[in-house]
Design an enzyme around this catalytic site. Sequence first.
Site, short mmCIF file in Angstrom:
data_model
loop_
_atom_site.label_atom_id
_atom_site.label_comp_id
_atom_site.label_asym_id
_atom_site.label_seq_id
_atom_site.Cartn_x
_atom_site.Cartn_y
_atom_site.Cartn_z
N LYS A 199 0.87 -1.19 0.00
CA LYS A 199 0.00 0.00 0.00
C LYS A 199 0.90 1.23 0.00
O LYS A 199 1.68 1.45 0.93
CB LYS A 199 -0.91 -0.01 1.23
N LYS A 252 -2.27 -1.48 -3.69
CA LYS A 252 -3.10 -0.27 -3.66
C LYS A 252 -2.19 0.96 -3.77
O LYS A 252 -1.22 1.05 -3.02
CB LYS A 252 -3.89 -0.21 -2.35
#
Length: 326
Positions: A199, A252
Site C-alpha cells: 500500500k 493499492k
Amino acid sequence: MDFHDRPRRLRTDGVRPLVSETELSPTDLVAPVFVDATADERVAIESMPGHERVPPEACVDRVREITDTGVEAVIVFGIPESKDETGTRAWADDGVVQRAVRRIAAETDAYAITDACLCEYTSHGHCGILEAGAESDPRLTVDNDATLERLERVAVSHAEAGADMIAPSGMMDGMVGAIRDALDGAGYENLPIMSYAAKYESAFYGPFRDAADGAPAFGDRRHYQMDPANAREARREVALDVEEGADVLMIKPALPYLDVVADVRRSFERPVAAYNVSGEYAMLHAAADRGWLSLEAVARESLLSIKRAGADLIITYFAEDVADAL
C-alpha cells in the site's frame, strides 16, 4: 507486398471475442460500502459521484443494490459515531462495522470483507496508536507494535460479527501474523486474510478520505505507507505477509502500480487483489463530465488493464456500473 503473418485477420467481429486474452466478469469485482453511524439518511459523497454514505439501517438495501448487478462481494468501511486517541470504537461490539456486518450476513448472500484499520476511528486520523510526542514532532508517527494488539481486537470483533474475510490496511509491520494468531486463537482459523500487502503513500486517496472521514489531522502517512518510487520493496513487503499467513495479496492503488501487480502475480502463488482507488475513479468522472472521455469505455478499459496485469479480484467504485454493462 506479400504478408504471411497478418494479425488483423484475428480482429474481425466474429473471431475477436474467441481470441480475447482477458475476460472481465462481475464476479471479479468487489464494491466498497460506506456505513455511517452519524447519518440518518443516505449522504452523497461529492468527490465520488454515484456513491453515498448509508446509515447502518440502510446497509442491507445498499448491498442488495450491488448484488443485483451480479457483483457478489463487498468491502465494508465504517464511519463511527465518535472518535478518540486510540480508536476504541473500531473493535466495539456495537461498532458501526460490526452492526452492519451482522445485518449483511443475516439478510444477504453477499461475501462481506471488512477493512481492519484505525484511521477512521482515531481523533488524529492516523492508522494506529501514536508515539509519544508525535503531534509536535513530524519524525514520529505511529507506534507499530502497540498498534498490533488493537488490530487483533478489531479483526476478532469483525469475525464475531460474521465477516467472511478480514482486510488489514494499516501497513503495520507484523500485522498479518498478529491478526492470524488472534483469529486462530478465537476459533476463526478458517477465516481468510486479504492483506493490503503493498500500500503506497499515494496522492490518489483524497476522495476516499472525504468519504470515510479518515484524513490525518496532522502530518502524513509516509512513515508507514510505501514510497511510490519503490517497486523492489513491494516484493519484500508481500513476501513478509505471505510468511505471516496472508491468503490474498492486495496492491493499492492499482493503475499507477500495474508493474507491481504484474510482479506480485509472477512471484507469489497467492490470489492477487488490486484496489482501483477513489482518485482513479474521480479523475475519470471529472474527464467524462467535461466531455473528454466516454466514462463507460474508460472504466471498463481501466479494469481490463488491472485484470490483464494479473489481478484476480479488483476492488473498485465502478463495480456496479461495469457489472451492469457486462
